[in-house]
Design a protein around this motif. Structure first.
Motif, mmCIF file in Angstrom:
data_model
loop_
_atom_site.group_PDB
_atom_site.id
_atom_site.type_symbol
_atom_site.label_atom_id
_atom_site.label_comp_id
_atom_site.label_asym_id
_atom_site.label_seq_id
_atom_site.Cartn_x
_atom_site.Cartn_y
_atom_site.Cartn_z
ATOM 1 N N GLY A 162 -51.494 -35.497 7.329
ATOM 2 C CA GLY A 162 -50.345 -34.697 7.731
ATOM 3 C C GLY A 162 -49.125 -35.001 6.884
ATOM 4 O O GLY A 162 -48.374 -34.094 6.485
ATOM 5 N N PHE A 163 -48.923 -36.280 6.589
ATOM 6 C CA PHE A 163 -47.795 -36.710 5.763
ATOM 7 C C PHE A 163 -47.898 -36.129 4.354
ATOM 8 O O PHE A 163 -46.932 -35.551 3.830
ATOM 9 C CB PHE A 163 -47.768 -38.238 5.719
ATOM 10 N N ARG A 164 -49.063 -36.253 3.759
ATOM 11 C CA ARG A 164 -49.267 -35.736 2.405
ATOM 12 C C ARG A 164 -49.066 -34.219 2.345
ATOM 13 O O ARG A 164 -48.551 -33.692 1.353
ATOM 14 C CB ARG A 164 -50.668 -36.079 1.913
ATOM 15 N N ARG A 209 -40.384 -41.525 -4.909
ATOM 16 C CA ARG A 209 -41.519 -42.450 -5.049
ATOM 17 C C ARG A 209 -41.747 -43.140 -3.702
ATOM 18 O O ARG A 209 -40.885 -43.865 -3.204
ATOM 19 C CB ARG A 209 -41.229 -43.477 -6.134
ATOM 20 N N ILE A 210 -42.909 -42.920 -3.141
ATOM 21 C CA ILE A 210 -43.180 -43.347 -1.756
ATOM 22 C C ILE A 210 -44.410 -44.240 -1.698
ATOM 23 O O ILE A 210 -45.445 -43.953 -2.316
ATOM 24 C CB ILE A 210 -43.403 -42.120 -0.844
ATOM 25 N N GLY A 211 -44.308 -45.318 -0.927
ATOM 26 C CA GLY A 211 -45.448 -46.164 -0.611
ATOM 27 C C GLY A 211 -45.804 -45.985 0.858
ATOM 28 O O GLY A 211 -44.932 -45.734 1.692
ATOM 29 N N VAL A 212 -47.081 -46.114 1.181
ATOM 30 C CA VAL A 212 -47.550 -45.932 2.563
ATOM 31 C C VAL A 212 -48.395 -47.130 2.976
ATOM 32 O O VAL A 212 -49.271 -47.579 2.227
ATOM 33 C CB VAL A 212 -48.379 -44.639 2.717
ATOM 34 N N ILE A 213 -48.115 -47.641 4.169
ATOM 35 C CA ILE A 213 -48.946 -48.674 4.786
ATOM 36 C C ILE A 213 -49.637 -48.043 5.992
ATOM 37 O O ILE A 213 -48.973 -47.521 6.898
ATOM 38 C CB ILE A 213 -48.106 -49.882 5.262
ATOM 39 N N VAL A 214 -50.969 -48.058 5.999
ATOM 40 C CA VAL A 214 -51.726 -47.583 7.157
ATOM 41 C C VAL A 214 -52.278 -48.795 7.904
ATOM 42 O O VAL A 214 -52.489 -49.859 7.320
ATOM 43 C CB VAL A 214 -52.874 -46.630 6.751
ATOM 44 N N GLY A 215 -52.525 -48.619 9.205
ATOM 45 C CA GLY A 215 -53.067 -49.729 9.974
ATOM 46 C C GLY A 215 -54.468 -50.094 9.533
ATOM 47 O O GLY A 215 -54.824 -51.270 9.412
ATOM 48 N N SER A 216 -55.278 -49.058 9.286
ATOM 49 C CA SER A 216 -56.652 -49.269 8.844
ATOM 50 C C SER A 216 -57.091 -48.058 8.043
ATOM 51 O O SER A 216 -56.856 -46.915 8.455
ATOM 52 C CB SER A 216 -57.594 -49.460 10.036
ATOM 53 N N GLY A 228 -44.759 -46.791 7.380
ATOM 54 C CA GLY A 228 -45.826 -47.502 8.082
ATOM 55 C C GLY A 228 -46.379 -46.634 9.199
ATOM 56 O O GLY A 228 -45.621 -46.076 9.986
ATOM 57 N N PHE A 229 -47.707 -46.530 9.284
ATOM 58 C CA PHE A 229 -48.321 -45.611 10.241
ATOM 59 C C PHE A 229 -48.947 -46.282 11.462
ATOM 60 O O PHE A 229 -49.566 -45.617 12.280
ATOM 61 C CB PHE A 229 -49.369 -44.737 9.540
ATOM 62 N N SER A 230 -48.812 -47.606 11.589
ATOM 63 C CA SER A 230 -49.254 -48.246 12.828
ATOM 64 C C SER A 230 -48.100 -49.069 13.396
ATOM 65 O O SER A 230 -47.126 -49.369 12.692
ATOM 66 C CB SER A 230 -50.499 -49.115 12.615
ATOM 67 N N SER A 231 -48.211 -49.456 14.652
ATOM 68 C CA SER A 231 -47.060 -49.971 15.390
ATOM 69 C C SER A 231 -46.464 -51.260 14.824
ATOM 70 O O SER A 231 -45.265 -51.493 14.960
ATOM 71 C CB SER A 231 -47.438 -50.180 16.861
ATOM 72 N N GLN A 273 -55.267 -42.947 11.724
ATOM 73 C CA GLN A 273 -54.472 -43.293 10.538
ATOM 74 C C GLN A 273 -54.730 -42.292 9.405
ATOM 75 O O GLN A 273 -53.803 -41.874 8.706
ATOM 76 C CB GLN A 273 -54.815 -44.706 10.074
ATOM 77 N N ARG A 274 -55.977 -41.932 9.242
ATOM 78 C CA ARG A 274 -56.329 -40.949 8.203
ATOM 79 C C ARG A 274 -55.636 -39.615 8.465
ATOM 80 O O ARG A 274 -55.102 -38.975 7.551
ATOM 81 C CB ARG A 274 -57.847 -40.763 8.163
ATOM 82 N N GLN A 275 -55.632 -39.182 9.731
ATOM 83 C CA GLN A 275 -55.000 -37.909 10.060
ATOM 84 C C GLN A 275 -53.489 -37.949 9.853
ATOM 85 O O GLN A 275 -52.888 -36.976 9.378
ATOM 86 C CB GLN A 275 -55.317 -37.534 11.509
#
Length: 329
Positions: A192-194, A173-180, A237-240, A186-188
């Motif tokens: 890629g992750f999915r 079970r995974i949660g993802v935080i994107v920057g925007s 998390g996908f942003s810095s 971020q979408r890409q």
């Protein structure tokens, strides 16, 4: 009497000869000076090329490092970098700064792609005025930009997926935080992750939220995510700024044993990895991105053809690399 006349005549002849000799040397000097003046003239020094770098957020550590890389490359190449950007993330302000930069007629512009029609129009406007535009960090592939320099974001997302799947005893079970949610990079990364997670039986991305590239935002969203989905065992998390915020959110939610993966090599991220709060981080190279973008512009000014994309590879920050003071391949 005749001897005296002869002596006077000799003196006169000597004086005349001396005068003629002096005039001859004077004329020679003038001719030499004239020839010197008519000789090859060194061309006037060309003014330094003026490049504008527009950041996504002015004082974001990632963009400041990119500015440093661009400035160092520009200094070596005899160029000048002007760095600007919104105080806080604001795509509309980025567009206004781009329009302002075009009006100043620089020799080149480096921008982050934001993925909207207005940005494409402004890029076309710059190109129509003879100003080359390169995208960095995030691309604007449908535009007339000259080239993209930065991370292969889909590949970085796939690498993140492999990290999560390869963790011993990992949770499905995974949660993802994107920057925007609107940023193309971020979408890409998420795509890629999915693409990797979807191939693994028992693994599922159950929630995706946006931090708005804010550590506080990441903390708030991670806490809310865990309160809604208590079964989540991994947050990415996908942003810095995300990883440090996610750690805070996990503590605020009173959870333990949640694995965290982040992006980039900030002080908070490195500390989290060293303390065991963060498993690993995919590290981009903003210094190299800025430098390579400026070097590509220099090649363009010299009439060279550029690649449409120049991907700068990522590295891995984990416990081992923190202990050795660097990051791994």
């Amino acid at each position: 009497m005749s001897n005296r006349k002869w002596s006077i005549g000799l003196v006169v002849v000597v004086l005349i000869f001396g005068y003629v000799l002096i005039r001859f040397f004077a004329s020679t000097t003038k001719v030499d000076d004239l020839i010197h003046r008519m000789g090859p003239v060194k061309p006037a020094a060309q003014p330094a090329k003026h490049i504008v770098l527009i950041a996504q957020e002015l004082d974001n550590p990632f963009w400041r490092e990119m500015e440093q890389g661009a400035a160092e490359a520009a200094q070596k190449l005899g160029m000048k970098i002007d760095y600007t950007g919104p105080i806080r993330i604001d795509p509309a302000e980025q567009a206004r700064l781009l329009e302002k930069a075009i009006a100043a007629k620089p020799d080149g512009i480096l921008i982050q792609g934001v993925g909207n029609a207005e940005y494409d129009r402004l890029i076309a406007k710059a190109v129509d005025q003879g100003i080359p535009v390169l995208t960095v960090d995030a691309d604007e592939p449908g535009s007339r930009r000259l080239a993209y320099v930065g991370t292969d974001n889909r590949e970085a997302g796939r690498r993140m997926g492999e990290l999560v799947l390869n963790h011993p005893g990992g949770s499905g079970r995974i949660g993802v935080i994107v920057g925007s949610e609107f940023a193309d990079n971020q979408r890409q990364r998420l795509e890629g992750f999915r693409s990797v997670i979807s191939t693994a039986a028992g693994y599922e991305v159950v929630d995706v939220r946006s931090s708005n590239i804010s550590r506080i935002g990441a903390a708030e969203q991670a806490e809310a995510m865990l309160r809604q989905h208590g079964e989540i065992g991994t947050i990415v998390g996908f942003s810095s700024l995300d990883a440090g915020g996610i750690v805070e959110g996990i503590k605020a939610a009173g959870k333990e044993g949640v694995r965290v993966y982040g992006f980039d090599d900030l002080e908070a991220t490195r500390k989290g990895v060293a303390d065991g709060d963060i498993e690993a981080s995919i590290v981009q190279q903003p210094l190299e991105i800025g430098g390579q973008a400026v070097r590509l512009l220099a090649q363009w000014f010299q009439g060279q053809k550029l690649p449409a994309q120049l991907f700068i590879p990522t590295t891995l920050l984990d416990r081992k690399s923190v202990q050795t003071g660097g990051s791994g391949p």
